[in-house]
Motif scaffolding. Structure first.
Motif: not given
Length: 816
Positions: A122-125, A128-129, A194-198, A211-213
């Motif tokens: 259902s994610d429609r982001s 990445d944030y 997910l890991a790639r976005s981090c 960036v919000d660490l």
């Protein structure tokens, strides 16, 4: 009562509805939770469940028998026995699902997987944030939900999951652990974004973007929290044992993070080093280290920090050492760094002078053995500076110990501060400095002169004597600080026994002549010497002070004795009774005491004889002094003189003139000594000789026995009290020569004692080992020379303390 299927459908309907409400974040009452728990518990304890368990057990035994028969047909008897034994623990059978509890477990597992997959889909982001924020919200809700579900299904865990553990079933865990595995499958293993976005967020922060660490940290923490591993279930009371594991975190987060970090800093470091100086690179590398360490602490698990540090050390330090070490060496020896410190050593801004060197230290401190080349350079540089400094004062050193010792102290203080401030008192740099100080203090332009190899120890003792004498405080010198500085140099002196001998004699002269500035300073110095060299080293020093205290008590007792005896012809008199084998003082040949002093001396002899039987007193008149009042002068001056000077002057109480020969006969002072004393009185113009020119230099050889000596009745001195006291030159010279000549003999005795101690303990020993152990025992006092050790061994063989082995001449045997 309802059938098993009806009861299961009823329980599952309630459980699924409850989970629907929790996923929808609808409120759930405590009463509703308790009712659901009781319903599940009743289901797990129903008769249908007991019948199902019994049927399952029968079916399992039938399956085991069938499998055993099939294997017996295919293998021989020996192999069949092994196969039958191995077949005792088969995989979890499918029929277990039909047992009450198993059905609820697998229904719950399927529900969670299906529902979580729907949420993920259902994610429609759009970026990445937003995706990370969606993930964190979902993870937070899911963690809470699974804990609640796990609590509700506790009866399932107690009655079914624990039974699977007893049977060593696989792929069956607690509800919470199962939920975490489902999360891993959907968000970690089947979705790399997910890991790639981090990692992209961390890269952006590394490049200076905002960036919000904290968001990244929450995501990374989910990899840690969702990671589990299954431990050995044996001997665990039939319960599953699942423990946290970082395997998922390391595979999906840490490993790619380290790869990205290595690649980034390899490129960055090469570019920066090519465009900037080595010093700028070092400062930049230290800055990057701090930034990356801070970033790692904020984003990753604490176990990742050592791996990150190791990677950065390899890339930023070890791979660049060969390129930057030559320039770091030159940085250390630049006078604009060390010299600048030397000029403002008293300033509060000392640390600012060492920013560059400290940056180098911090940089090298990250890599093993990276300090060694710089430490070697530091040692060589200190040696050079020390030797050059001593070379500049070589001509004045022996005449003025102050110049020599303060030169050594200056070099030591300078580099000690560098090591302390710039190199954080690192043991390796401290060792390098210590080795350099030992070298230039014991082997320099002054000590390399003929027969001067031990001059540093002698000059240090003489300098200590100077600062501990009266009058030193008048120059506003901090004596405590000076003592500490002297002890710093003393630690590097190799010939500590020579220092001991000279300090011993000089201390005796200070105490006898009452020249010590303070007993507290004297005792402080002795205490510090004892801390370095042990109790035995300062034993005689302490006994000297003990004699001084006893003498003070004796003076008081003698005064009381004179009052009791009504001795009225006693002059004001103080004395020191010193133990002859403790003090380095020897009495000279006797002379005739002046009649004015005889009653006092005789009274004291009687007093001492009554107090101590069998003790013999030997008077050391050459260390004694007194005061005479010159009643014939207008000012009635008081003059301080030695006992010998006093004996000569008191002759003129009855006559105005005497010949030299008559004076010698009357006083019975040895002629050579008499002439030295007489010259001091003639130069002081208390006496005069008509045969000598009044303006010429008076020498002892110019005085003949028939010369007449007159009292100078016209003597004038503006000072009411003055001193003519001088140490007797011939005695001082003979004492210094005796001290120097006795050094080798004293060392031979010490070496022989050490050899006897070693051989007494070891009984048999080889020549080379005996030499090594002797040196190791004595190195704290002096470094014995091997030829002297060999000579001492021969002496002990002659004295029959040792003998050589008849078969091996290099083997020694101790003779009891």
């Amino acid at each position: 009562m309802s059938t098993h299927a009806d009861l299961l459908n009823q329980v599952w309907t309630d459980v699924s509805q409850t989970m629907d409400q929790m996923f929808a974040l609808e409120p759930m009452t405590k009463r509703r939770m308790e009712q659901l728990y009781n319903k599940i518990d009743s289901y797990m304890k129903s008769n249908e469940r007991s019948d199902a368990l019994l049927n399952e057990l029968i079916e399992q035994q039938e399956r085991l028998r069938e499998e055993a028969k099939k294997k017996e047909k295919k293998q021989d008897n020996a192999t069949a026995a092994v196969a039958t034994t191995a077949a005792v623990t088969p995989p979890v059978p499918a029929a277990e699902i039909r047992v009450p509890g198993g059905d609820l477990y697998y229904k719950t597992k399927d529900y969670l997987r299906q529902r979580l997959q729907e949420i993920a889909d259902s994610d429609r982001s759009s970026n990445d944030y937003d995706f990370l924020r969606f993930y964190v919200r979902t993870w937070t809700k899911y963690q809470f939900l699974t804990r609640v579900i796990n609590s509700i299904l506790t009866p399932v865990h107690i009655n079914w999951i624990s039974r699977q553990a007893a049977n060593n079933s696989t792929d069956v865990y607690s509800i919470h652990t199962t939920a975490m595995h489902i999360w891993q499958d959907i968000f970690f293993k089947n979705n790399q974004s997910l890991a790639r976005s981090c990692l992209d967020f961390i890269r952006d922060h590394r490049e200076g973007k905002q960036v919000d660490l904290s968001l990244v940290k929450e995501v990374v923490d989910s990899y840690v929290s969702a990671g589990f591993t299954e431990e050995d279930r044996a001997n665990n009371q039939s319960r599953l044992r699942i423990v946290a594991s970082l395997e998922i975190y390391r595979d999906y987060i840490e490993k790619p993070f380290l790869e990205n970090t290595s690649l980034f800093y390899k490129i960055k470091s090469e570019e920066y080093l090519a465009e900037n100086s080595v010093l700028d690179y070092i400062k930049k590398a230290n800055e990057l280290f701090s930034q990356e360490e801070d970033r790692t602490k904020k984003c990753l698990h604490e176990t990742s920090l050592p791996n990150v540090q190791s990677n950065l050390t390899t890339i930023l330090v070890q791979d660049k050492l060969e390129t930057i070490l030559p320039e770091m060496r030159s940085l250390l020896t630049q006078e604009n760094i060390t010299g600048r410190f030397y000029q403002i050593i008293g300033s509060l801004d000392i640390v600012l002078c060492f920013v560059d060197l400290k940056a180098v230290y911090i940089f090298l401190n990250r890599a093993a053995d990276a300090h060694k080349p710089l430490q070697k350079t530091l040692k060589e540089y200190i040696c050079k500076i020390g030797l050059d400094a001593v070379e500049r004062v070589r001509d004045q050193a022996e005449k003025d110990p102050k110049i020599y010792i303060e030169t050594l102290i200056g070099v030591y203080t300078r580099f000690s501060s560098i090591v302390e401030v710039a190199f954080c008192s690192n043991a390796g740099y401290r060792t390098a400095m210590n080795e350099a100080c030992v070298e230039f203090i014991n082997r320099n332009a002054v000590t390399n002169q003929p027969n001067k190899s031990s001059i540093s120890a002698e000059l240090l003792a003489r300098y200590c004597d100077a600062i501990l004498r009266k009058g030193h405080q008048a120059r506003n010198i901090d004596v405590d600080k000076k003592i500490d500085e002297n002890m710093a140099i003393f630690n590097y002196i190799e010939d500590k026994d020579i220092f001991q001998k000279f300090y011993f004699k000089l201390l005796a002269k200070r105490l006898v002549g009452q020249l010590s500035a303070s007993d507290d300073y004297e005792e402080l110095m002795i205490t510090k010497l004892k801390e370095v060299c042990g109790f035995e080293y300062t034993l005689k020093f302490q006994r000297m002070f003990q004699d001084m205290r006893l003498s003070t008590n004796l003076i008081s007792e003698f005064e009381n004795y004179c009052e009791e005896k009504n001795y009225n012809n006693i002059v004001k008199f103080s004395f020191m009774v010193l133990t002859s084998n403790t003090w380095p003082l020897k009495g000279l040949s006797k002379f005739n005491l002046p009649i004015e002093l005889t009653p006092t001396f005789e009274s004291f002899m009687r007093f001492y004889a009554t107090k101590f039987n069998g003790r013999k007193l030997e008077w050391a008149h050459h260390f004694s002094k007194g005061e005479l009042k010159m009643t014939y002068t207008v000012s009635k001056n008081t003059v301080q003189v030695s006992t010998y000077q006093m004996a000569i002057l008191l002759l003129f109480n009855t006559v105005d003139s005497m010949t030299v020969e008559a004076m010698i006969d009357t006083t019975q002072i040895e002629r050579k000594l008499f002439l030295q004393v007489l010259v001091t009185l003639l130069k002081g113009k208390v006496l005069k000789c008509p045969h000598l020119r009044s303006n010429g230099e008076i020498k002892e050889n110019d005085i003949a026995d028939d010369f007449s000596i007159d009292i100078d009745l016209g003597f004038k001195n503006n000072m009411i009290r003055f001193s003519l006291y001088q140490p007797i030159r011939s005695i001082e010279q003979a004492d210094a020569e005796a001290t120097t000549q006795s050094i080798d003999e004293d060392r031979k005795i010490v070496i022989q004692a050490a050899i006897v101690r070693i051989m007494k303990a070891r009984k048999d020993l080889q020549h080379s080992i005996l030499i090594q152990e002797t040196i190791s025992q004595l190195v704290s006092r002096f470094i014995p020379k091997i030829p002297m050790i060999k000579k001492c061994i021969d002496i002990l063989i002659e004295k029959e303390y040792l003998e050589r082995d008849t078969k091996d001449r290099n083997q020694y045997r101790y003779l009891a």
